[in-house]
Scaffold this motif. Structure first.
Motif, mmCIF file in Angstrom:
data_model
loop_
_atom_site.group_PDB
_atom_site.id
_atom_site.type_symbol
_atom_site.label_atom_id
_atom_site.label_comp_id
_atom_site.label_asym_id
_atom_site.label_seq_id
_atom_site.Cartn_x
_atom_site.Cartn_y
_atom_site.Cartn_z
ATOM 1 N N GLY A 6 -10.615 -56.438 -25.287
ATOM 2 C CA GLY A 6 -10.825 -57.891 -25.215
ATOM 3 C C GLY A 6 -11.074 -58.519 -26.575
ATOM 4 N N ARG A 7 -11.580 -57.703 -27.520
ATOM 5 C CA ARG A 7 -11.858 -58.258 -28.851
ATOM 6 C C ARG A 7 -10.567 -58.729 -29.527
ATOM 7 N NH1 ARG A 7 -15.661 -54.801 -32.532
ATOM 8 N NH2 ARG A 7 -14.055 -53.233 -32.272
ATOM 9 N N LEU A 8 -9.438 -58.067 -29.161
ATOM 10 C CA LEU A 8 -8.161 -58.403 -29.800
ATOM 11 C C LEU A 8 -7.363 -59.421 -28.987
ATOM 12 C CD1 LEU A 8 -7.165 -54.736 -30.767
ATOM 13 C CD2 LEU A 8 -8.397 -56.429 -32.167
ATOM 14 N N SER A 9 -7.965 -59.949 -27.914
ATOM 15 C CA SER A 9 -7.206 -60.865 -27.063
ATOM 16 C C SER A 9 -6.762 -62.107 -27.833
ATOM 17 C CB SER A 9 -8.057 -61.311 -25.873
ATOM 18 O OG SER A 9 -7.413 -62.407 -25.223
ATOM 19 N N PRO A 10 -5.476 -62.433 -27.766
ATOM 20 C CA PRO A 10 -5.017 -63.665 -28.432
ATOM 21 C C PRO A 10 -5.468 -64.921 -27.691
ATOM 22 C CG PRO A 10 -3.201 -62.626 -27.222
ATOM 23 C CD PRO A 10 -4.385 -61.684 -27.114
ATOM 24 N N LEU A 11 -6.022 -64.752 -26.496
ATOM 25 C CA LEU A 11 -6.373 -65.929 -25.690
ATOM 26 C C LEU A 11 -7.865 -66.203 -25.615
ATOM 27 C CD1 LEU A 11 -3.942 -65.423 -22.642
ATOM 28 C CD2 LEU A 11 -3.600 -66.811 -24.688
ATOM 29 N N LYS A 12 -8.690 -65.314 -26.186
ATOM 30 C CA LYS A 12 -10.136 -65.545 -26.034
ATOM 31 C C LYS A 12 -10.560 -66.759 -26.859
ATOM 32 C CE LYS A 12 -11.853 -62.775 -29.801
ATOM 33 N NZ LYS A 12 -12.743 -61.802 -30.361
ATOM 34 N N SER A 13 -11.669 -67.354 -26.433
ATOM 35 C CA SER A 13 -12.192 -68.539 -27.115
ATOM 36 C C SER A 13 -12.610 -68.215 -28.547
ATOM 37 C CB SER A 13 -13.406 -69.052 -26.343
ATOM 38 O OG SER A 13 -14.220 -69.849 -27.172
ATOM 39 N N SER A 14 -12.473 -69.187 -29.426
ATOM 40 C CA SER A 14 -12.855 -68.955 -30.827
ATOM 41 C C SER A 14 -14.369 -68.809 -30.975
ATOM 42 C CB SER A 14 -12.360 -70.101 -31.706
ATOM 43 O OG SER A 14 -12.894 -71.314 -31.235
ATOM 44 N N PHE A 15 -15.137 -69.124 -29.923
ATOM 45 C CA PHE A 15 -16.591 -68.905 -29.983
ATOM 46 C C PHE A 15 -16.971 -67.452 -29.723
ATOM 47 C CE2 PHE A 15 -16.646 -73.482 -28.543
ATOM 48 C CZ PHE A 15 -17.037 -73.981 -29.777
ATOM 49 N N ILE A 16 -16.018 -66.655 -29.279
ATOM 50 C CA ILE A 16 -16.313 -65.242 -28.979
ATOM 51 C C ILE A 16 -15.852 -64.408 -30.175
ATOM 52 C CG2 ILE A 16 -16.017 -63.382 -27.269
ATOM 53 C CD1 ILE A 16 -17.141 -65.810 -25.933
ATOM 54 N N GLN A 17 -16.664 -64.401 -31.246
ATOM 55 C CA GLN A 17 -16.284 -63.715 -32.476
ATOM 56 C C GLN A 17 -16.956 -62.359 -32.609
ATOM 57 O OE1 GLN A 17 -14.025 -64.485 -34.493
ATOM 58 N NE2 GLN A 17 -13.568 -66.596 -33.912
ATOM 59 N N GLY A 18 -17.999 -62.120 -31.824
ATOM 60 C CA GLY A 18 -18.784 -60.906 -32.010
ATOM 61 C C GLY A 18 -19.828 -61.118 -33.092
ATOM 62 N N PHE A 19 -20.892 -60.320 -33.020
ATOM 63 C CA PHE A 19 -21.982 -60.458 -33.997
ATOM 64 C C PHE A 19 -22.795 -59.174 -34.007
ATOM 65 C CE2 PHE A 19 -22.922 -62.515 -29.908
ATOM 66 C CZ PHE A 19 -24.040 -61.821 -29.468
ATOM 67 N N ASP A 20 -23.504 -58.956 -35.114
ATOM 68 C CA ASP A 20 -24.413 -57.809 -35.206
ATOM 69 C C ASP A 20 -25.755 -58.210 -34.641
ATOM 70 O OD1 ASP A 20 -22.824 -55.904 -36.420
ATOM 71 O OD2 ASP A 20 -23.072 -56.889 -38.373
ATOM 72 N N ALA A 21 -26.173 -57.543 -33.569
ATOM 73 C CA ALA A 21 -27.479 -57.873 -33.002
ATOM 74 C C ALA A 21 -28.310 -56.609 -32.926
ATOM 75 C CB ALA A 21 -27.312 -58.453 -31.609
ATOM 76 N N SER A 22 -29.576 -56.711 -33.297
ATOM 77 C CA SER A 22 -30.466 -55.553 -33.167
ATOM 78 C C SER A 22 -30.919 -55.446 -31.716
ATOM 79 C CB SER A 22 -31.680 -55.731 -34.074
ATOM 80 O OG SER A 22 -32.445 -56.832 -33.617
ATOM 81 N N GLU A 23 -31.393 -54.261 -31.345
ATOM 82 C CA GLU A 23 -31.911 -54.075 -29.982
ATOM 83 C C GLU A 23 -33.029 -55.073 -29.705
ATOM 84 O OE1 GLU A 23 -30.893 -51.957 -27.390
ATOM 85 O OE2 GLU A 23 -29.204 -51.939 -28.796
ATOM 86 N N GLU A 24 -33.828 -55.308 -30.719
ATOM 87 C CA GLU A 24 -34.968 -56.206 -30.583
ATOM 88 C C GLU A 24 -34.481 -57.655 -30.291
ATOM 89 O OE1 GLU A 24 -35.871 -58.120 -33.852
ATOM 90 O OE2 GLU A 24 -37.136 -59.329 -32.532
ATOM 91 N N GLU A 25 -33.385 -58.048 -30.911
ATOM 92 C CA GLU A 25 -32.834 -59.388 -30.653
ATOM 93 C C GLU A 25 -32.250 -59.485 -29.235
ATOM 94 O OE1 GLU A 25 -31.380 -61.101 -34.972
ATOM 95 O OE2 GLU A 25 -30.189 -59.507 -34.062
#
Ligand code: HEC
Ligand code: HEC
Length: 386
Positions: free
Chosen positions: A339-358
């Motif tokens: 899904g990360r490579l989907s040409p149709l996903k919203s531009s708001f779904i970019q992925g991010f580094d999140a810690s377990e605590e976050e």
């Protein structure tokens, strides 16, 4: 950006067509607030003028909601898939209808449905509950309650033969001929569903000024949720945590296309979803509409697992990991794809580094949206068990 264009053009079209606004001003604000027992901080919902809210319709709707006589074979009621204790969801990925047909979509929670601007997981033509409710009652594919043309008279006769219902229909619709009709049933059910307002969570107490209603961790989760790293608020915003939103003051055209592809699937590398359900695409046949679904309200989300339109994610942690990855990876099987490579996903779904605590903090915040009063409120419970 395409969405902005679509949304703006809809606004423009509707601005040219003012006759579209049809929400009731006939009930004064005070009496409507009382009828809904609406807390101060909740905006007045938009009730369509053709179906003003009355206590009599709400009472009738509540009985019908819990009555198996409303299904052709008398095996299911609305409650079969919408249980109060689960904020009107059912705890399983997808339900089975009254005749045994398995549905393709997850049962939606009904809390605050009155604030959505479109209904169901993906329909750009259902703007009123009265439109949507034709489906569970009347549809023949898939069958939910199964009141098809051939069954209508039989089902209505059940209510006409019951003196308690004859009385309730008369009181709810004093202006019309006596007796049950599909329209009256739908108007009463829509009225009952409109009263299902969930606004008594810890988060609401916090909004109302009780700073101690949220823990430090939940407050941190709230700001992460609303920050540019997690980006959740772009699609889950406002008092009901969904861009599919309206109230009495909304411009009726402003949010009529609140649909996004959040990268859940990417079959064949072209952004396709499993053929059983491709969201808005199934209505428009436009390939760029594949995977467009409505961002669900997140109120009570901690008790409405499993998640997404097909119930394919089990926990909130997995939901957040899906967003953190920027789309879901399915390594093998019929639905394989990244899904990360989907040409149709919203531009708001970019992925991010999140810690377990976050991630823990965001989950803790989402848990603060659980409204225990709502799921035990006698106004929404089964009237046959009183
Ligand atoms: C067999 C299970 C089942 C039954 C029975 C059922 N529903 Fe549902 N309901 C669903 C599913 C699944 C959805 C999502 C439909 C979709 O996205 O197409 C849904 C969606 C809804 C929605 C839309 C909510 C929103 O936020 O858009 C409402 C309102 C609703 N149902 C009310 C009812 C009422 C009232 C009844 C009884 C007349 C009923 N349902 C019977 C499974 C069911
Ligand atoms: C681009 C818009 C968008 C963004 C950004 C977004 N969501 Fe969503 N969200 C959606 C859509 C659309 C769905 C329904 C998708 C489906 O069912 O296929 C959804 C579904 C969900 C669900 C499942 C709800 C349910 O009842 O099944 C949860 C939980 C959720 N989102 C949480 C979040 C969180 C937390 C974030 C931030 C990390 C976030 N979302 C960011 C659009 C978005």
């Amino acid at each position: 950006m395409r969405y902005c264009f679509v949304i703006l053009s809809t606004v423009f079209l509707l601005a040219c067509n003012e006759s579209k606004t049809h929400y009731t001003q006939t009930q004064d604000e005070q009496s409507l607030r009382q009828l809904l027992q609406l807390p101060e901080h909740m905006p007045l919902p938009a009730i369509p003028e053709f179906n003003p809210l009355t206590q009599e319709k709400i009472t009738l709707g509540r009985h019908l909601f819990y009555d198996k006589r409303l299904s052709a074979n008398q095996t299911q009621s609305c409650e079969s898939c919408h249980l109060q204790i689960l904020a009107f969801t059912d705890g399983i990925p997808v339900p089975t209808g009254s005749t045994g047909q398995v549905l393709s979509r997850n049962s939606q929670g009904l809390g605050n449905a009155v604030y959505h601007s479109t209904f169901t997981w993906a329909n750009d033509g259902f703007f009123e509950l009265e439109d949507q409710l034709q489906v569970p009652i009347r549809a023949d594919n898939p069958v939910e309650l199964g009141v098809t043309d051939a069954e209508v008279e039989t089902v209505l006769a059940r209510f006409d033969e019951d003196p308690a219902y004859v009385q309730m229909f008369m009181e709810a619709f004093p202006e019309s001929d006596s007796g049950a009709s599909i329209n009256k049933i739908i108007f009463a059910l829509a009225s009952f569903c409109r009263t299902m307002i969930s606004a008594g969570s810890d988060y609401d107490r916090y909004l109302l000024g009780d700073d101690s209603a949220l823990t430090q961790q939940q407050k941190r989760g709230f700001s992460l949720f609303n920050g540019e790293k997690f980006e959740c608020f772009h699609c889950h915003n406002g008092i009901n945590f969904s861009v599919s939103y309206r109230d009495i003051n909304s411009n009726s055209g402003s949010l009529q296309f609140p649909f996004f592809n959040n990268g859940l699937y990417n079959l064949h590398g072209d952004g396709s979803y499993p053929a059983i359900d491709q969201g808005i695409f199934d209505l428009t046949s436009d390939p760029s509409d594949k995977g467009l679904f409505r961002p669900q309200s997140l109120r009570n989300v901690a008790i409405t697992a499993p998640y997404m339109h097909d119930g394919s994610i089990e926990t909130l942690r997995e939901v957040i990991e899906h967003y953190a990855r920027g789309g879901r990876l399915i390594e093998s099987g019929d639905n394989a794809g990244d899904g990360r490579l989907s040409p149709l996903k919203s531009s708001f779904i970019q992925g991010f580094d999140a810690s377990e605590e976050e991630i823990d903090a965001v989950i803790a915040f989402l848990e603060s949206l659980t409204d225990y009063d709502f799921i035990t409120d006698p106004r929404f419970s089964n009237p046959f068990e009183e």
